[in-house]
Design an enzyme around this catalytic site. Structure first.
Site, PDB file in Angstrom:
ATOM      1  N   GLU A 255       0.879  -1.181   0.000  1.00 36.11           N
ATOM      2  CA  GLU A 255       0.000   0.000   0.000  1.00 36.11           C
ATOM      3  C   GLU A 255       0.905   1.215   0.000  1.00 36.11           C
ATOM      4  OE1 GLU A 255      -2.518  -0.497   3.456  1.00 36.11           O
ATOM      5  OE2 GLU A 255      -3.856  -1.706   2.240  1.00 36.11           O
ATOM      6  N   CYS A 289      -2.045   9.328   3.116  1.00 36.84           N
ATOM      7  CA  CYS A 289      -1.798   8.805   1.766  1.00 36.84           C
ATOM      8  C   CYS A 289      -2.887   9.243   0.798  1.00 36.84           C
ATOM      9  CB  CYS A 289      -1.676   7.288   1.797  1.00 36.84           C
ATOM     10  SG  CYS A 289      -3.086   6.476   2.562  1.00 36.84           S
TER      11      CYS A 289
END
Ligand code: NAD
Length: 484
Positions: A255, A289
């Site tokens: 990720e 993010c």
């Protein structure tokens, strides 16, 4: 707790090292810094290669019993750790660690822990669904497909959500029957150790261990014979892990970073769009993010949008993370502050206009929130992940141009489109991002995956299919009697 164990081995030495801004080259001891004050934390020694090997060996020994416990049995044991995390005193002490290591406001640290508690039971349900065997027949053959644990998982985490982000990967790995060696970020090692201790409390030895240290410890772990690497962090580290994993074809769930666009069409509800931009551009000081980093606004509404955005951003309070009125604490490290400052200065030197005062100040690593417009493609800030409290605003005339610019990035994590529902939905389908929101932010509601496209991820997590990334399907074919 030891260099290798979060669950009961007697320490020969302290578990590991920490650092923040100033890593001392080749030193076994690293010193972290409270980002709100610049004051160093007590040093921690790093896990040695032997510590890492011992943790992996313990995890390998533990995997048989853990696999055999079944998903319900594993959930029951992990639930005891989650109950411990729900204890107000335990949660508060962990929240204080988060804040002292990476600087987010204490209320946000508490909220981060609350997300882990809220996600646990849905994760169990998804792990159960993901583990359920399927059977199908064709001709005289019945094929049963089961999802087997991979073995030992290395979980390697970042510092921006040092509890919630690794907890996603830890719980997915463990529920699906893997044992885990966890390496938290070197910026937040005490938070990582505490999380591992809480979760490992009820677990058999070796099921969850924690090693701390910098990238070298992470590399040693990845190369240390694990069967899965579940990683959240930067693209650059994700690529290094992918290269190292090639040797043994180690399974990966990566990720990675993002450069999320937000497109605002004519007819958008500007109040809602602005409120979202302020929230998602600046929460956690932009160290998210899926933070909004690039805003593309139709020229018709650009003036009104930007004016309201600037007003909203000017209302944000930057201050000590312990103060209940603080919206933005400091950036997590001096290196992160320097990176954000360099991108803002590069943009301004190349002609960008700061619509809010640009201020980087100490003690600690504080940055005032910044809105930049008049940005042009040669500026670094349009291409590199900022991971700081900065948004850029660009205007467009044609939707095709907005889509092209939104997609002009190697990243593809999140995005959002604002405007009349049907038009915004049509634009959303053209965005190359794993998760897109229409008149809202992205969401993993209703069991949707957490997934990046292009360089933002490889493999994915959450969702039933996401849980299966932490396992390997095995098909067993049997003959069946005709008519049986
Ligand atoms: P990072 O890549 O610098 O470090 C992440 C972890 O990797 C740390 O624990 C580090 O010690 C370790 N590491 C470094 N080199 C390694 C190597 N060669 N082998 C193995 N491990 C190694 O990232 P960071 O600065 O801690 O985190 C910020 C990044 O994380 C941002 O890019 C952000 O977008 C991303 N992120 C992504 C998500 C997501 O869900 N996609 C969530 C949170 C953060």
């Amino acid at each position: 707790m030891t260099a290798a164990g979060a669950n009961g081995r007697v320490p020969g030495r302290l578990p590991s090292g920490i650092f923040s801004a100033a890593m001392i080259p080749d030193a076994p001891v690293l010193v972290g810094v409270d980002p709100a004050t610049g004051r160093p934390h007590p040093p921690l020694p790093c896990a040695s290669p032997e510590d890492v090997a011992a943790a992996v060996a313990d995890a390998r020994k533990a995997r048989g019993r853990w696999r055999e416990a079944g998903v319900e049995g594993r959930a029951a044991v992990l639930r005891r750790g989650i109950e411990k995390l729900a204890d107000p005193a335990v949660a508060e002490s962990l929240a204080e660690r988060i804040t002292s290591e990476m600087g987010k406001p204490i209320a946000k640290a508490r909220a981060e822990i609350a997300t882990v508690l809220a996600r646990f039971e849905p994760y169990v349900e998804r792990a159960k669904a993901a583990s359920a065997p399927t059977r199908a027949r064709e001709g005289g053959i019945e094929v049963e497909v089961t999802y087997r644990p991979l073995g030992v998982a290395a979980v390697i985490g970042p510092w921006n959500y040092p509890v919630a982000t690794p907890a996603n990967l830890l719980l997915s790995s463990l529920l699906m029957g893997n044992t885990v060696v966890f390496k938290p970020s070197e910026v937040t090692p005490r938070t990582g150790l505490a999380l591992a201790e809480i979760l490992a409390d009820a677990l058999p030895r070796g099921v969850l261990s924690c090693v701390v240290g910098g990238g070298d410890v992470g590399r040693t772990l990845v190369e240390g014979g694990v069967d899965l690497v579940a990683f959240t962090g930067s693209v650059r580290t994700g690529q290094a892990i992918m290269k190292a994993a090639a040797e043994h074809m180690t399974r990966l769930v990566l990720e990675l970073g993002g450069k999320d666009p937000m497109i605002v069409l004519p007819g958008a509800d500007l109040d809602r769009a602005v409120a979202f931009a302020v929230q998602q551009g600046f929460a956690n000081s932009g160290q998210v993010c899926v933070a909004v980093e690039r805003i593309l606004v139709h020229r018709e509404v650009q003036g009104a949008f930007t004016e309201r955005l600037v007003a909203g951003v000017e209302n944000l309070t930057v201050g000590p993370p312990g103060d209940p009125d603080t919206d933005l604490g400091p950036l997590a490290t001096a290196a992160q502050r320097d990176h954000v400052q360099a991108l803002v200065e590069d943009a301004i030197l190349r002609g960008a206009r700061a619509r809010t005062p640009v201020r980087f100040f100490g003690p600690g690593f504080f940055a005032a929130p910044v809105v930049l417009d008049d940005v042009t493609p040669e500026m670094r800030i349009l291409h590199e992940e900022t991971f700081g409290p900065v948004v850029t605003v660009e205007s467009f005339d044609e939707v095709d141009d907005a889509v092209e610019r939104a997609n002009a990035t190697p990243y593809g994590l999140g995005a959002s489109v604002w405007g009349p529902d049907d038009q915004a939905s049509a634009v959303a389908e053209r965005i190359e991002a794993g998760m897109v929101g229409v008149n809202r932010g992205i969401s993993a509601a209703a069991g949707a995956p957490w997934v990046g496209w292009k360089k933002s991820g490889y493999g994915y997590a959450r969702s039933v299919e996401g849980m299966r990334q932490f396992a390997v399907p095995q098909s067993i074919a049997r003959n069946v009697a005709s008519g049986g």
